[in-house]
Scaffold this active site. Structure first.
Site: not given
Ligand code: EPU
Length: 337
Positions: A162, A237, A333
């Site tokens: 990012r 995010s 972010e």
């Molecule tokens: N999780 C929780 N609770 C929540 C959300 C997530 O426990 O409320 C856990 C999930 O169960 C999972 C882990 O956190 O084990 C990761 O969750 P997820 O796959 O939804 O991805 P993220 O790391 O929360 C990142 C990006 C997103 C992108 C997703 C999918 C960042 C800051 N965000 O989210 O990007 O869509 O991965 O690749 O890196 C964005 O930047 O606007 C965005 C949506």
């Protein structure tokens, strides 16, 4: 070039915050952009793309330039590869779908990310194991001072998680006018290893997916977790996933053995901010019209008339609680204006 005054920005930011621009100009061509820059030298400028990564906490006391450059063209190709250039004002998801329809692979994992093409390199957008840096060949940008058009190679952009040179060393120096992507016409590299993609495809009995099927699967997953800004104001995010030391991780992991994590190297681990926020009890919580999304705690939402300040206060409350609970700082972010 028409410059409007006291212009409402509610429809120009995906949080749907009511705020005004002191002055507003929408440019349709690079020539118009150069002209407006030249004629307004010395003025404070604010560059607006799709408005999908900002939280407006006040009126913008500047000339807002809406980069509304449209168009896309193949600039080079051979039998296996194509270089396609898209102008900065093209909607990102529509561009992804267009490429898939042409049979061009490489950005299908980035389906349904809000915003415009021109802002994708600034924060090196990423999702489901892919980032813009994996396919971006180059981008063109105009120097705000000299109106010279400059080409940045992928390497010149100094991409990180990012992050890019446009957020760092060259912040506020350039306006991106177009981005060129190198995509596959044959032998697509399908990446379904991340999270739920494989399970989503398996539920449709898809064994070797096409780029279209990967895009459809990701669209379904995103729609199930992330709110549509047209229905519920949000900016994706709100926070970045923090990187912590192995020692800190081991201490927390002892108490929370279910904590999801990604080991980066021998010293550092990335943990999902969404998980940390959920553990602190914020998931689905609502404070007036400002809230934390019920299906993904990393996303803050505007239920209607929340002000930017209310959302900012909520974000600070979350940051402080995560810090007090886990000793981890989480960083926004989204650009807070
Ligand atoms: N999780 C929780 N609770 C929540 C959300 C997530 O426990 O409320 C856990 C999930 O169960 C999972 C882990 O956190 O084990 C990761 O969750 P997820 O796959 O939804 O991805 P993220 O790391 O929360 C990142 C990006 C997103 C992108 C997703 C999918 C960042 C800051 N965000 O989210 O990007 O869509 O991965 O690749 O890196 C964005 O930047 O606007 C965005 C949506």
């Amino acid at each position: 070039m028409e410059i409007k005054t006291n212009y409402p920005l509610k429809n120009h930011n995906t949080f749907g915050i009511a705020a005004n621009a002191k002055e507003f100009a929408s440019v349709q061509s690079v020539a118009e952009l150069a002209e407006v820059l030249k004629e307004n030298k010395g003025k404070k400028l604010f560059i607006l793309g799709g408005g999908s990564n900002m939280l407006l906490t006040q009126n913008i006391d500047a000339l807002v330039i809406h980069v509304n450059l449209k168009g896309k063209e193949v600039v080079w190709q051979d039998d296996n590869t194509v270089h396609i250039k898209a102008m900065a004002g093209e909607n990102w998801h529509e561009f992804v779908l267009y490429c898939i329809d042409q049979g061009y692979g490489g950005i299908e994992n980035l389906s349904l990310i809000p915003g415009n093409v021109g802002t994708t390199p600034i924060q090196n957008i990423g999702a489901y194991g892919k980032e813009i840096k994996d396919t971006m060949v180059s981008c063109e940008a105009i120097d705000r001072e000299t109106q010279q058009l400059v080409t940045f190679t992928n390497k010149d952009c100094e991409f990180g998680y990012r992050e890019s040179v446009f957020k760092g060393r060259l912040k506020d120096k350039y306006i991106i006018t177009s981005v060129t992507f190198g995509l596959t016409k044959t032998n697509h590299v399908i990446n379904t290893s991340y999270g739920d993609i494989a399970a989503e495809l398996a539920s449709h009995n898809i064994v070797s997916p096409t780029i279209k099927e990967v895009s459809n699967a990701i669209t379904t997953i995103r729609q199930s977790k992330l709110p549509d800004p047209k229905e519920l104001g949000n900016s994706g995010s709100f926070f970045k996933n923090p990187v912590i030391t192995i020692e800190q991780f081991e201490r927390i992991y002892l108490q929370h053995p279910t904590m999801p994590h990604y080991t980066l190297d021998d010293s550092f681990v990335k943990v999902p901010a969404g998980w940390l926020i959920e553990q602190c009890g914020f998931k689905g919580k609502r404070f007036g019209d400002a809230g934390v999304h019920a299906k993904q705690a990393l996303v803050l939402v505007n239920y209607g008339t929340a002000t930017g300040q209310e959302l900012l206060n909520l974000s600070k409350n979350i940051q402080q609680t995560v810090l007090d609970t886990f000793g981890i700082s989480i960083e926004a972010e989204v650009n807070v204006i």
